[in-house]
Write an enzyme that holds these catalytic residues in place. Structure first.
Site, PDB file in Angstrom:
ATOM      1  N   TRP A 157       0.833  -1.202   0.000  1.00  0.00           N
ATOM      2  CA  TRP A 157       0.000   0.000   0.000  1.00  0.00           C
ATOM      3  C   TRP A 157       0.869   1.254   0.000  1.00  0.00           C
ATOM      4  O   TRP A 157       0.553   2.237  -0.672  1.00  0.00           O
ATOM      5  CB  TRP A 157      -0.973   0.000   1.174  1.00  0.00           C
ATOM      6  CG  TRP A 157      -1.958  -1.126   1.108  1.00  0.00           C
ATOM      7  CD1 TRP A 157      -2.140  -2.115   2.022  1.00  0.00           C
ATOM      8  CD2 TRP A 157      -2.912  -1.380   0.058  1.00  0.00           C
ATOM      9  NE1 TRP A 157      -3.131  -2.976   1.610  1.00  0.00           N
ATOM     10  CE2 TRP A 157      -3.622  -2.548   0.415  1.00  0.00           C
ATOM     11  CE3 TRP A 157      -3.228  -0.743  -1.144  1.00  0.00           C
ATOM     12  CZ2 TRP A 157      -4.631  -3.083  -0.394  1.00  0.00           C
ATOM     13  CZ3 TRP A 157      -4.231  -1.269  -1.943  1.00  0.00           C
ATOM     14  CH2 TRP A 157      -4.918  -2.428  -1.569  1.00  0.00           C
ATOM     15  N   ASP A 212      -1.303   6.653   6.423  1.00  0.00           N
ATOM     16  CA  ASP A 212      -2.410   5.771   6.060  1.00  0.00           C
ATOM     17  C   ASP A 212      -2.619   4.827   7.250  1.00  0.00           C
ATOM     18  O   ASP A 212      -1.753   4.021   7.566  1.00  0.00           O
ATOM     19  CB  ASP A 212      -2.020   4.980   4.798  1.00  0.00           C
ATOM     20  CG  ASP A 212      -3.047   3.916   4.403  1.00  0.00           C
ATOM     21  OD1 ASP A 212      -4.042   3.726   5.125  1.00  0.00           O
ATOM     22  OD2 ASP A 212      -2.825   3.264   3.352  1.00  0.00           O
ATOM     23  N   LYS A 250     -11.774  -1.666   7.010  1.00  0.00           N
ATOM     24  CA  LYS A 250     -10.936  -2.584   7.765  1.00  0.00           C
ATOM     25  C   LYS A 250     -11.404  -2.661   9.223  1.00  0.00           C
ATOM     26  O   LYS A 250     -11.626  -3.725   9.748  1.00  0.00           O
ATOM     27  CB  LYS A 250      -9.462  -2.168   7.704  1.00  0.00           C
ATOM     28  CG  LYS A 250      -8.923  -1.929   6.301  1.00  0.00           C
ATOM     29  CD  LYS A 250      -8.774  -3.223   5.500  1.00  0.00           C
ATOM     30  CE  LYS A 250      -8.730  -2.994   4.007  1.00  0.00           C
ATOM     31  NZ  LYS A 250      -7.538  -2.344   3.488  1.00  0.00           N
TER      32      LYS A 250
END
Ligand SMILES: *Cc1c(COP(=O)(O)O)cnc(C)c1O
Length: 360
Positions: free
Chosen positions: A101, A171, A195
């Site tokens: 990511w 993030d 998530k």
């Protein structure tokens, strides 16, 4: 009705109380005669929902007044572009690449300016967090970027990097609200909610006000300017209204549970059960350097791909869902977010012990 223990990395398990409450309110939200899904986002009822969600999030994270909370769309992945478009005033930013990511965010930033990879753990399949105490931060970097919890590899920054005074952008998709944070250490915190908070389709951005300006890269679309959303309290256009409503319910659930300090304690207790077993098992092994282990995503392997596949299959049959590792790394991964009850992890470890006895 029977519910499985869902170890999916995302979209992921949500608190059962929240789902039940949402079900009860599905046809008639508080006497309005309609579902929140059917409601104008300009209505008084919806205004109360989004305002309360923001207030509860501010309360949970102790967000200072000089930070804006934005409820946006486009997933975490859209932020990979939105961040450089809005923050790269000098067209320079430093990226710490600790997984896929972070790498994607770095690659996206390269489109808009000079993104520097100042540290990486790719040499060992992202199984650790590099030493970030004295990195070569660029003098004119607009920000330093991290992915705080690496969902795929199961690592977490236990200390934030020394950014040498530069703005930190993080993030936090897969560790959002899993423990207390000091928001003042960041310029921008963001995460997709699927998530650890709510349904896919909402991304939350917490951004310091001085970073919200009209001075964005030329060509930045109206919808991709933080200012557009900040000026309109996340109601510039139709927000992901139902998703925000569910997030709001999860915030209330977290407050009832005692807030983020209590959550951290619970998450540590939960993760320890699994990590302790991985450390003593002769069959299963954790793949991450111990000091960098995530409380949320726990990858492990047997060292034998066929046995891994057999485990995932038998686990599924026994009611343990989505234990297969990310398609790029293989093995197994148990995502044990806030809403995973401790019994789920206890039962998983019991099952792993039985599997070990039968297959060693
Ligand atoms: C899942 C994930 C993403 C991507 O999220 P999307 O909402 O699918 O764009 C980005 N970063 C992290 C840390 C993630 O776990």
């Amino acid at each position: 009705m029977s519910r499985v223990y869902n170890f999916s990395a995302g979209p992921a398990v949500l608190p059962e109380e929240v789902l039940k409450e949402a079900a009860e309110e599905m046809l008639d939200y508080k006497g309005t005669g309609m579902s929140v899904m059917e409601m104008s986002h300009r209505s008084k009822t919806y205004d109360a929902i989004i305002k309360e969600a923001e207030a509860d999030l501010r309360d949970l994270m102790n967000i200072p007044d000089n930070y804006k909370v934005l409820f946006l769309q486009g997933g975490a992945s859209q932020q990979f572009a939105m961040i450089p478009m809005n923050l790269m005033k000098n067209k320079k930013a430093d990226y710490i690449v600790t997984g896929q990511w972070a790498k994607k965010a770095y690659q996206e930033a390269c489109i808009y300016g000079q993104a520097n990879k100042i540290a990486s753990s790719e040499d060992k399949t992202f199984s650790y967090i590099p030493d970030c105490s004295d990195l070569p931060i660029s003098e004119d970097a607009d920000y330093v970027y991290i992915c705080e919890n690496n969902t795929i590899y199961g690592t977490k920054f236990k200390t934030l990097p020394n950014t040498k005074g530069k703005t930190l952008v993080a993030d936090v998709s897969s560790c959002f609200l899993s423990e207390p944070v000091d928001v003042t250490k960041y310029g921008l915190i963001y995460g997709g909610v699927q998530k650890n908070i709510g349904p896919a389709g909402v991304v939350i951005v917490i951004i310091r006000e001085d970073l919200i300006t009209e001075d964005v890269l030329p060509g930045t679309p109206t919808m991709l300017r933080y200012k557009t959303h900040a000026d309109n309290d996340s109601l510039y256009n139709t927000p992901p209204a139902y998703g925000i409503y569910i997030c709001g319910k999860v915030f209330q659930w977290l407050k009832k549970k005692g807030g983020l300090a209590a959550m951290k304690e619970y998450n540590e207790k939960k993760a320890k059960i699994l990590y302790d077993y991985l450390d003593e098992s002769k069959l299963f092994h954790g793949t991450v350097r111990k000091e960098d282990r995530s409380l949320m995503n726990v990858p492990f392997v047997t060292g034998n791909e066929e046995l891994d596949a057999k485990f995932v299959k038998e686990a599924k049959e026994a009611g343990f869902e989505s234990l297969k590792g990310h398609r790029t790394v293989g093995g197994m991964r148990a995502s044990i977010y806030n809403a995973m009850p401790i019994e789920g992890v206890e039962k998983l470890v019991e099952f792993m012990k039985k599997f070990e006895a039968e297959n060693l």
